[in-house]
Each structure stands twice: as structure tokens, then as C-alpha cells.
Design an enzyme around this catalytic site. Sequence first.
Site, short mmCIF file in Angstrom:
data_model
loop_
_atom_site.label_atom_id
_atom_site.label_comp_id
_atom_site.label_asym_id
_atom_site.label_seq_id
_atom_site.Cartn_x
_atom_site.Cartn_y
_atom_site.Cartn_z
N LYS A 13 0.82 -1.22 0.00
CA LYS A 13 0.00 0.00 0.00
C LYS A 13 0.86 1.27 0.00
O LYS A 13 0.58 2.19 -0.75
CB LYS A 13 -0.90 0.07 1.25
CG LYS A 13 -1.94 -1.02 1.35
CD LYS A 13 -2.87 -0.78 2.53
CE LYS A 13 -2.18 -0.82 3.88
NZ LYS A 13 -1.79 -2.17 4.33
N ARG A 88 -9.35 1.10 9.03
CA ARG A 88 -9.04 -0.29 9.32
C ARG A 88 -10.08 -0.95 10.20
O ARG A 88 -9.91 -2.12 10.57
CB ARG A 88 -7.71 -0.40 10.06
CG ARG A 88 -6.54 -0.09 9.16
CD ARG A 88 -5.25 -0.58 9.81
NE ARG A 88 -4.16 0.06 9.13
CZ ARG A 88 -2.93 -0.44 9.05
NH1 ARG A 88 -2.64 -1.57 9.64
NH2 ARG A 88 -2.01 0.21 8.39
N ARG A 127 11.79 -6.52 5.03
CA ARG A 127 11.81 -5.07 5.22
C ARG A 127 12.49 -4.69 6.53
O ARG A 127 13.25 -3.73 6.59
CB ARG A 127 10.37 -4.54 5.18
CG ARG A 127 10.26 -3.05 5.33
CD ARG A 127 8.85 -2.56 5.08
NE ARG A 127 7.95 -2.96 6.16
CZ ARG A 127 6.66 -2.68 6.19
NH1 ARG A 127 6.10 -2.02 5.18
NH2 ARG A 127 5.90 -3.07 7.18
N ARG A 129 11.41 -3.40 9.47
CA ARG A 129 11.06 -2.24 10.30
C ARG A 129 10.91 -2.74 11.75
O ARG A 129 10.82 -3.95 11.98
CB ARG A 129 9.72 -1.68 9.79
CG ARG A 129 9.49 -0.23 10.03
CD ARG A 129 8.27 0.27 9.28
NE ARG A 129 7.02 -0.34 9.75
CZ ARG A 129 5.88 -0.31 9.08
NH1 ARG A 129 5.82 0.25 7.89
NH2 ARG A 129 4.81 -0.87 9.58
N ARG A 140 -0.38 -8.45 13.47
CA ARG A 140 -0.94 -7.51 12.50
C ARG A 140 -1.82 -8.23 11.49
O ARG A 140 -2.86 -7.71 11.08
CB ARG A 140 0.19 -6.74 11.80
CG ARG A 140 0.72 -5.61 12.71
CD ARG A 140 2.14 -5.22 12.41
NE ARG A 140 2.33 -4.74 11.08
CZ ARG A 140 3.50 -4.83 10.43
NH1 ARG A 140 4.55 -5.37 11.02
NH2 ARG A 140 3.60 -4.36 9.22
P1 ADP Z 1 1.33 -2.07 7.70
O1 ADP Z 1 0.22 -1.79 6.75
O2 ADP Z 1 2.49 -2.78 7.05
O3 ADP Z 1 0.87 -2.73 8.98
P2 ADP Z 1 1.34 0.70 8.55
O4 ADP Z 1 2.46 1.66 8.48
O5 ADP Z 1 0.14 0.99 7.74
O6 ADP Z 1 1.98 -0.70 8.16
O7 ADP Z 1 0.86 0.53 10.07
C1 ADP Z 1 1.77 0.33 11.14
C2 ADP Z 1 1.04 0.37 12.49
O8 ADP Z 1 0.46 1.68 12.70
C3 ADP Z 1 -0.14 -0.59 12.64
O9 ADP Z 1 0.27 -1.89 13.01
C4 ADP Z 1 -0.94 0.12 13.74
O10 ADP Z 1 -0.37 -0.08 15.02
C5 ADP Z 1 -0.78 1.59 13.39
N1 ADP Z 1 -1.88 2.04 12.49
C6 ADP Z 1 -1.75 2.43 11.19
N2 ADP Z 1 -2.95 2.77 10.68
C7 ADP Z 1 -3.86 2.57 11.65
C8 ADP Z 1 -5.27 2.72 11.74
N3 ADP Z 1 -5.99 3.11 10.70
N4 ADP Z 1 -5.88 2.41 12.92
C9 ADP Z 1 -5.17 2.03 13.98
N5 ADP Z 1 -3.84 1.84 13.97
C10 ADP Z 1 -3.18 2.11 12.82
#
Ligand code: ADP
Length: 182
Positions: A13, A88, A127, A129, A140
Site C-alpha cells: 500500500k 481499518r 523489510r 522495520r 498484524r
Molecule cells: P502495515 O500496513 O504494514 O501494517 P502501517 O504503516 O500501515 O503498516 O501501520 C503500522 C502500524 O500503525 C499498525 O500496526 C498500527 O499499530 C498503526 N496504524 C496504522 N494505521 C492505523 C489505523 N488506521 N488504525 C489504527 N492503527 C493504525
Amino acid sequence: MIIVLFGAPGVGKGTQAEILAKTLGMFHLSTGDAFRTAIKNQTEIGMVAKSYVDGGHLVPDDVTAKIVEEAMKTHGVSNGCILDGFPRTRIQAEALDAILSGMDMAVTHVVNLTVDYDTITQRLLARGRADDTEQVINNRLQVYENETAPLIEFYKNRGVLRDVHGLGTVEEVSARILSAVQ
Ligand code: ADP
């Protein structure tokens, strides 16, 4: 256009949202990036978000919706917006509707990027991270299954969902996404 880039963690994404935002000249809003920046700068939101992000759990909906609303109001979305990582949960999707309807706008496209879980896990481990350890990745993916995947039905019922196959080169996938939103 308000485009939601949707899909499991590691589906690509972030990479695709950046390309799409550049190509279409739109504002790119990544909640994951917003939280990582807030954590790095030790803001109030960052302090709240840290333990959730580190553990692979969702940051509470009210905190997340607030960061989205503030960013959208600051940048303005009249030229369009690519949402990456939001919504989400069902509550977030409803919060997004409320934010957008206050601006006389609505979600126009939800691009559902699909990649199999084995590939996703390999990509995330590669990756590396801070939240890309095996245990946190599993959390996740579980959160995605339970909380996020049900939104596919929600947006399908509105007629805005577009499935896009996420395997292939970055260029191949961006071409598919572009044709799904045009
Ligand atoms: P990925 O899609 O690989 O999990 P992101 O950078 O989108 O990576 O998200 C990393 C973390 O940030 C998530 O695991 C969560 O803890 C938090 N996060 C991101 N977007 C949301 C959201 N819409 N609602 C709640 N937590 C979020």
C-alpha cells in the site's frame, strides 16, 4: 477523488500510494507514517500510539480518526486524497464518512490490493522495520483478518470496491491500480 488503498500489511500500500499520489497530484495520507512521525517527535499522540504500534495492535479509533481529520483539514482534499492504512475498522470507516460528508465529499474508490499471506510475511521480514518481527507480523495479520477485512464487504455493497492483484513488479501493480481508478 477520495481513494482508499486497502489490503493486508505488507501488500504494498505505502509504495503504491506514494506513486499514485504523485501521478494524480493528490495528497497522500498514511496513518502508519503519521504515527511513526508522532512517535519519533514524542508528541502526545505519539506517546499514546507507541505501545500499540510496537505490539502490532490498532491505535484506538478515536485517536486515529482525529489524526486523519486534522491532516485532511490542514492539507485540504479538494484535489483528491489517497488514504493509505485508513480506515481499518468499521468505526473508522464511519468516522471517515462523517469527516468527508462535512466537506461534501465521499469515498469514490477502494482499491483492494491482494497478495497471499506467505508472500506478505516474507516481504515484511525482509523489510525489517521495528514492528516487522515474526510475532508482531502475526498480530498484524490477525488484526487485519478480524477488524479490517470485513470492510471489503462494506465497500463492496456501496459499489466502490476494486480488486487489484498485488503480485508483479511495482510498475505492473501501479498500472493496474491506475486503470482501476480511471
Ligand atoms: P502495515 O500496513 O504494514 O501494517 P502501517 O504503516 O500501515 O503498516 O501501520 C503500522 C502500524 O500503525 C499498525 O500496526 C498500527 O499499530 C498503526 N496504524 C496504522 N494505521 C492505523 C489505523 N488506521 N488504525 C489504527 N492503527 C493504525
